[in-house]
Design a protein around this motif. Structure first.
Motif, PDB file in Angstrom:
ATOM      1  N   VAL A 255      45.693  62.119  -8.299  1.00 33.43           N
ATOM      2  CA  VAL A 255      45.856  61.220  -9.437  1.00 33.43           C
ATOM      3  C   VAL A 255      44.846  61.668 -10.489  1.00 33.43           C
ATOM      4  O   VAL A 255      43.643  61.673 -10.236  1.00 33.43           O
ATOM      5  CB  VAL A 255      45.606  59.754  -9.044  1.00 33.43           C
ATOM      6  N   VAL A 256      45.355  62.070 -11.638  1.00 29.95           N
ATOM      7  CA  VAL A 256      44.490  62.574 -12.705  1.00 29.95           C
ATOM      8  C   VAL A 256      44.442  61.534 -13.822  1.00 29.95           C
ATOM      9  O   VAL A 256      45.462  61.264 -14.460  1.00 29.95           O
ATOM     10  CB  VAL A 256      44.995  63.926 -13.252  1.00 29.95           C
ATOM     11  N   ILE A 257      43.266  60.974 -14.008  1.00 26.27           N
ATOM     12  CA  ILE A 257      43.066  59.990 -15.062  1.00 26.27           C
ATOM     13  C   ILE A 257      42.614  60.740 -16.305  1.00 26.27           C
ATOM     14  O   ILE A 257      41.525  61.313 -16.337  1.00 26.27           O
ATOM     15  CB  ILE A 257      42.042  58.929 -14.640  1.00 26.27           C
ATOM     16  N   GLY A 258      43.501  60.751 -17.288  1.00 24.72           N
ATOM     17  CA  GLY A 258      43.221  61.481 -18.505  1.00 24.72           C
ATOM     18  C   GLY A 258      42.297  60.738 -19.437  1.00 24.72           C
ATOM     19  O   GLY A 258      42.222  59.502 -19.418  1.00 24.72           O
ATOM     20  N   HIS A 259      41.597  61.506 -20.234  1.00 26.37           N
ATOM     21  CA  HIS A 259      40.720  60.931 -21.248  1.00 26.37           C
ATOM     22  C   HIS A 259      40.937  61.698 -22.544  1.00 26.37           C
ATOM     23  O   HIS A 259      40.798  62.915 -22.585  1.00 26.37           O
ATOM     24  CB  HIS A 259      39.252  61.037 -20.826  1.00 26.37           C
ATOM     25  N   ASN A 260      41.308  60.977 -23.564  1.00 28.20           N
ATOM     26  CA  ASN A 260      41.515  61.554 -24.878  1.00 28.20           C
ATOM     27  C   ASN A 260      40.440  60.991 -25.800  1.00 28.20           C
ATOM     28  O   ASN A 260      40.410  59.784 -26.062  1.00 28.20           O
ATOM     29  CB  ASN A 260      42.921  61.191 -25.377  1.00 28.20           C
ATOM     30  N   ALA A 261      39.554  61.851 -26.268  1.00 25.49           N
ATOM     31  CA  ALA A 261      38.440  61.401 -27.110  1.00 25.49           C
ATOM     32  C   ALA A 261      38.905  60.735 -28.401  1.00 25.49           C
ATOM     33  O   ALA A 261      38.159  59.964 -29.004  1.00 25.49           O
ATOM     34  CB  ALA A 261      37.524  62.581 -27.422  1.00 25.49           C
TER      35      ALA A 261
ATOM     36  N   CYS B 149      50.658  66.310  -8.411  1.00 20.29           N
ATOM     37  CA  CYS B 149      49.746  65.628  -9.342  1.00 20.29           C
ATOM     38  C   CYS B 149      50.525  64.590 -10.121  1.00 20.29           C
ATOM     39  O   CYS B 149      51.673  64.816 -10.488  1.00 20.29           O
ATOM     40  CB  CYS B 149      49.151  66.615 -10.347  1.00 20.29           C
ATOM     41  N   ILE B 150      49.890  63.468 -10.350  1.00 22.72           N
ATOM     42  CA  ILE B 150      50.415  62.489 -11.288  1.00 22.72           C
ATOM     43  C   ILE B 150      49.301  62.200 -12.289  1.00 22.72           C
ATOM     44  O   ILE B 150      48.160  61.969 -11.903  1.00 22.72           O
ATOM     45  CB  ILE B 150      50.920  61.199 -10.603  1.00 22.72           C
ATOM     46  N   ALA B 151      49.642  62.278 -13.553  1.00 26.20           N
ATOM     47  CA  ALA B 151      48.639  62.130 -14.605  1.00 26.20           C
ATOM     48  C   ALA B 151      48.988  60.974 -15.528  1.00 26.20           C
ATOM     49  O   ALA B 151      50.158  60.673 -15.752  1.00 26.20           O
ATOM     50  CB  ALA B 151      48.547  63.420 -15.413  1.00 26.20           C
ATOM     51  N   GLY B 152      47.964  60.349 -16.045  1.00 24.87           N
ATOM     52  CA  GLY B 152      48.138  59.273 -17.010  1.00 24.87           C
ATOM     53  C   GLY B 152      46.786  58.724 -17.399  1.00 24.87           C
ATOM     54  O   GLY B 152      45.758  59.113 -16.854  1.00 24.87           O
ATOM     55  N   SER B 153      46.803  57.777 -18.322  1.00 25.06           N
ATOM     56  CA  SER B 153      45.535  57.165 -18.723  1.00 25.06           C
ATOM     57  C   SER B 153      45.138  56.049 -17.749  1.00 25.06           C
ATOM     58  O   SER B 153      43.966  55.732 -17.631  1.00 25.06           O
ATOM     59  CB  SER B 153      45.630  56.613 -20.142  1.00 25.06           C
TER      60      SER B 153
ATOM     61  N   ARG C 121      43.777  61.767  -3.856  1.00 29.90           N
ATOM     62  CA  ARG C 121      42.487  62.071  -4.461  1.00 29.90           C
ATOM     63  C   ARG C 121      42.580  61.634  -5.919  1.00 29.90           C
ATOM     64  O   ARG C 121      43.580  61.912  -6.590  1.00 29.90           O
ATOM     65  CB  ARG C 121      42.232  63.570  -4.365  1.00 29.90           C
ATOM     66  N   VAL C 122      41.554  60.982  -6.430  1.00 31.36           N
ATOM     67  CA  VAL C 122      41.561  60.473  -7.805  1.00 31.36           C
ATOM     68  C   VAL C 122      40.431  61.142  -8.575  1.00 31.36           C
ATOM     69  O   VAL C 122      39.284  61.145  -8.120  1.00 31.36           O
ATOM     70  CB  VAL C 122      41.382  58.938  -7.844  1.00 31.36           C
ATOM     71  N   GLU C 123      40.771  61.726  -9.723  1.00 30.78           N
ATOM     72  CA  GLU C 123      39.734  62.347 -10.548  1.00 30.78           C
ATOM     73  C   GLU C 123      40.029  62.146 -12.026  1.00 30.78           C
ATOM     74  O   GLU C 123      41.163  61.880 -12.408  1.00 30.78           O
ATOM     75  CB  GLU C 123      39.575  63.822 -10.222  1.00 30.78           C
ATOM     76  N   CYS C 124      38.997  62.275 -12.829  1.00 31.47           N
ATOM     77  CA  CYS C 124      39.105  62.174 -14.279  1.00 31.47           C
ATOM     78  C   CYS C 124      39.125  63.577 -14.869  1.00 31.47           C
ATOM     79  O   CYS C 124      38.481  64.481 -14.343  1.00 31.47           O
ATOM     80  CB  CYS C 124      37.920  61.414 -14.859  1.00 31.47           C
ATOM     81  N   SER C 125      39.861  63.731 -15.973  1.00 29.42           N
ATOM     82  CA  SER C 125      39.904  65.029 -16.629  1.00 29.42           C
ATOM     83  C   SER C 125      40.294  64.864 -18.087  1.00 29.42           C
ATOM     84  O   SER C 125      41.069  63.981 -18.435  1.00 29.42           O
ATOM     85  CB  SER C 125      40.917  65.939 -15.936  1.00 29.42           C
TER      86      SER C 125
END
Length: 127
Positions: free
Chosen positions: A47-53, A19-23, A81-85
């Protein structure tokens, strides 16, 4: 213009997913270089696209997801694979069976302390 990282000829591909994570705000050639490099080194990359409220983003997470997916398709990177979390990255990694986590940083001075804190949270998070 995208220029990939140099690759070692004949390097073995790790059978474990990563996994690679970032905004990815916005996705750029540095991100794509990391994703391409990992895709050549691992059987699969999430690929994990992070979301910080608490943060304001110029582009929504779903738009960033679409941009990264399109860039991967354009570069013929197929095992991604690309996803938001908005969850902890270790939970996303566990969901995908990925024992390896990667993150890019701009500089140690700018991101080092925050990345150490995230590392700590990821280390104590899994049971």
């Amino acid at each position: 213009r995208f220029e990939p990282f140099p690759q070692r000829d004949g390097a073995a591909r790790d059978a474990r997913p990563a996994c690679i994570a970032g905004s990815f705000n916005p996705p750029h050639n540095g991100h794509l270089g990391l994703v391409r490099h990992l895709s050549l080194r691992h059987s699969a990359v999430v690929v994990v696209i992070g979301h910080n409220a608490a943060k304001a983003y110029a582009v929504s997470p779903l738009e960033r997801q679409a941009l990264v997916r399109q860039a991967c398709a354009d570069l013929q990177i197929e095992n991604v694979r690309v996803e938001c979390s908005d969850d902890y990255i270790w939970r996303v990694a566990r969901k995908h069976g990925a024992p390896l986590l990667y993150r890019g940083i701009r500089s140690w001075a700018k991101d080092g302390l925050a990345e150490r804190w995230l590392e700590f949270l990821n280390l104590i998070g899994p049971p």
